[in-house]
Design an enzyme around this catalytic site. Structure first.
Site, short mmCIF file in Angstrom:
data_model
loop_
_atom_site.label_atom_id
_atom_site.label_comp_id
_atom_site.label_asym_id
_atom_site.label_seq_id
_atom_site.Cartn_x
_atom_site.Cartn_y
_atom_site.Cartn_z
N LYS A 16 0.87 -1.18 0.00
CA LYS A 16 0.00 0.00 0.00
C LYS A 16 0.90 1.22 0.00
CE LYS A 16 -4.45 0.81 0.15
NZ LYS A 16 -5.59 -0.05 -0.20
N ASP B 197 -6.89 4.20 -4.68
CA ASP B 197 -7.57 4.06 -3.39
C ASP B 197 -8.22 5.43 -3.19
OD1 ASP B 197 -7.61 2.05 -0.90
OD2 ASP B 197 -7.40 4.05 -0.06
N GLY C 132 -20.31 7.10 2.20
CA GLY C 132 -19.38 7.48 1.14
C GLY C 132 -20.14 7.82 -0.14
N PHE C 133 -19.41 8.37 -1.10
CA PHE C 133 -20.00 8.64 -2.42
C PHE C 133 -18.94 8.53 -3.51
CE2 PHE C 133 -18.49 13.02 -3.41
CZ PHE C 133 -17.88 13.33 -2.21
N GLY C 134 -17.82 7.87 -3.18
CA GLY C 134 -16.74 7.73 -4.15
C GLY C 134 -16.91 6.48 -5.00
N ASN C 135 -15.82 6.04 -5.56
CA ASN C 135 -15.85 4.92 -6.50
C ASN C 135 -16.49 3.66 -5.91
OD1 ASN C 135 -13.98 2.32 -7.21
ND2 ASN C 135 -14.61 3.44 -9.03
N VAL C 136 -16.13 3.35 -4.67
CA VAL C 136 -16.61 2.11 -4.05
C VAL C 136 -18.11 2.21 -3.77
CG1 VAL C 136 -16.40 0.66 -2.00
CG2 VAL C 136 -14.34 1.55 -3.12
N ALA C 137 -18.53 3.33 -3.16
CA ALA C 137 -19.96 3.54 -2.86
C ALA C 137 -20.78 3.54 -4.15
CB ALA C 137 -20.14 4.86 -2.12
N TRP C 138 -20.23 4.16 -5.18
CA TRP C 138 -20.91 4.22 -6.48
C TRP C 138 -21.16 2.82 -7.06
CZ3 TRP C 138 -18.30 2.75 -11.08
CH2 TRP C 138 -19.06 2.91 -12.26
O1 2IT Z 1 -8.07 -1.53 -0.87
C1 2IT Z 1 -7.94 -2.06 -2.00
O2 2IT Z 1 -8.04 -3.27 -2.17
C2 2IT Z 1 -7.68 -1.17 -3.13
N1 2IT Z 1 -7.58 0.04 -2.94
C3 2IT Z 1 -7.47 -1.73 -4.51
C4 2IT Z 1 -6.07 -2.22 -4.67
C5 2IT Z 1 -5.72 -2.66 -6.06
O3 2IT Z 1 -4.53 -2.97 -6.25
O4 2IT Z 1 -6.56 -2.73 -6.94
#
Ligand code: 2IT
Length: 447
Positions: free
Chosen positions: A127, A167, A238-244
């Protein structure tokens, strides 16, 4: 009660860096889960696996100087935590957010190692990121920052060494600027980053993958209880990529998404999010203001609650999709009082330990981020495969593979987390399955 060997190693790590609260929290959660594995396998202590698995193989920290739109020089700190490469090249996202520090990146790298193991794809854990805040920055400032960040990072990564992705604060735009600079420095075009644009090596379904995978996982959790997601109320933060992605898939599956949230508060929409509203989440994001309040001006059905979190609403399903520790013990009590049935963590370590304990004590079906959100990195793994093979799969091919991977992760949680009373402890299941795979590879590779 934690196993004696695990407790001893945790105490050492606590004494070494007592200020690394997030990191110690993530280690504690895993160590609390793996007592039975440690007791049944003496090779683990003999090979000092817990000592080794809690120290990143390498950490790089560097200066990121850049010039803002006023011509002023700004300085941020960049990091890459290369946590563990036992089962593949380091893999994991980059986070650009003012809260980024080594404790946060070590916790994220530690989680990533087990999550990646659960996907069954050959990816180690890593990370990185920076304390840079994208909020309110112009495209030119973002580009300047990204190019400076990559100027240092590029010497530490590579398609068979370490493959970063996005991320929080790092989306398609940032990956583009980062990739452009990498390519220029390395004079090579290959899959060194994932989350790339579709016309230049990216994979279909990658942007939806974390949220889609999370909903596939929730479908499995419900199916085990002979339930279906259609008609269920779903509270999302949230409202970002994951929430979307989660909101889009939940809506497709006939669920009713009733909340989204930002740092400014949350939106309650009793009509549920239709496709226009889900698409509007992208507009909110691209405004760069990091707020959700404008939703209530745009859609009459939306009510904005300033400074509040969505966990006070009545919902069947709660899915934290924002950031670590966003759901407290008090929030958990409120959800339980409101008769929540299922909580699936989509953000990494979205729930405080007190919240998880509260859900478990009350028999709420709870699953942890490292299982629920693994579809994102899994699809990054599929992007790497396509890049390495100079291939481009259809959306259907990628989605089918993503579904299969989520089914496998759910099955691993069930296998490893089944309790004497027949219920599934998904936290134990995910931690045991992920840990076993990494530990086995470490033992095989020696010291
Ligand atoms: O927390 C995660 O798993 C991500 N931000 C995606 C990591 C990735 O390499 O696609």
């Amino acid at each position: 009660m934690m196993n004696e060997y695990a407790q001893r190693v945790l105490d050492i790590r606590k004494a070494q860096a007592p200020w690394e609260a997030e990191y110690l929290q993530s280690v504690t959660e895993v160590f609390e889960s793996i007592g039975s594995v440690i007791e049944s396998d003496p090779r683990l202590e003999k090979n000092k696996i817990l000592e080794r698995i809690t120290v990143p193989e390498r950490i790089v920290s560097f200066q990121v100087p850049w010039v803002d739109d006023n011509g002023e020089i700004q300085v941020n700190t960049g990091y890459r935590v290369q946590f563990n490469s036992a089962i593949g090249p380091y893999k994991g996202g980059l986070r650009f957010h003012p809260t980024v520090n080594l404790s946060v990146l070590k916790f994220l790298g530690f989680e990533q190692m087990f999550k990646n193991a659960l996907t069954t794809l050959p990816m180690g854990g890593g990370k990185g990121g920076s304390d840079f805040s994208p909020k309110g920055k112009s495209d030119r400032e973002i580009m300047s920052f990204c190019r400076s960040f990559m100027t240092e990072l590029f010497r530490h990564i590579g398609p068979d060494t370490d493959v970063p992705a996005g991320d929080i604060g790092v989306g398609a735009r940032e990956i583009g600027f980062l990739f452009g600079q990498y390519k220029r420095l390395a004079n090579q075009f290959h899959g060194v980053l994932t989350g790339k644009g579709l016309g230049w090596g990216g994979s279909l379904v990658r942007s939806e993958a974390t949220g889609f995978g999370a909903m596939y996982f929730v479908q499995h959790m419900l199916a085990l209880k002979n339930q279906d997601i259609a008609g269920k109320r779903v509270a999302i933060s949230g409202f970002g990529n994951v929430a979307w992605g989660a909101a889009l898939k939940a809506t497709q599956l006939g669920a009713k998404v009733i909340t989204i949230s930002g740092p400014d508060g949350y939106i309650l929409d009793e009509d549920g999010l239709d496709y226009d509203k889900v698409a509007y989440m992208l507009d909110l994001r691209s405004s760069g203001r990091d707020i959700v309040a404008p939703y209530a001006e745009k859609f009459k059905s939306g009510k904005f609650f300033a400074g509040k979190k969505p966990w006070e609403v009545e919902t069947d399903i709660a899915m934290p999709c924002a950031i670590q520790n966003e759901l407290s013990g008090e929030d958990a009590k409120q959800l339980v009082a409101n008769k929540v049935q299922l909580v699936a963590e989509v953000s990494n370590m979205g729930c405080r330990p007190e919240a998880i304990a509260c859900f478990q004590e009350n028999g709420i079906n709870f699953a942890p981020g490292k299982a629920v959100n693994a579809g994102g990195v899994a699809t990054s793994g599929l992007e790497m495969t396509q890049n390495a093979g100079h291939l481009y799969w259809t959306a259907e091919e990628v989605d089918t593979k993503l579904r299969g991977i989520m089914t496998g992760i759910h099955e691993a949680c069930v296998q490893n987390g089944k309790q004497a009373d027949g219920t599934i402890n998904y936290v134990a299941g995910a931690n045991i399955a992920g840990f076993r795979k990494v530990a086995e590879a470490m033992i095989a590779q020696g010291v």
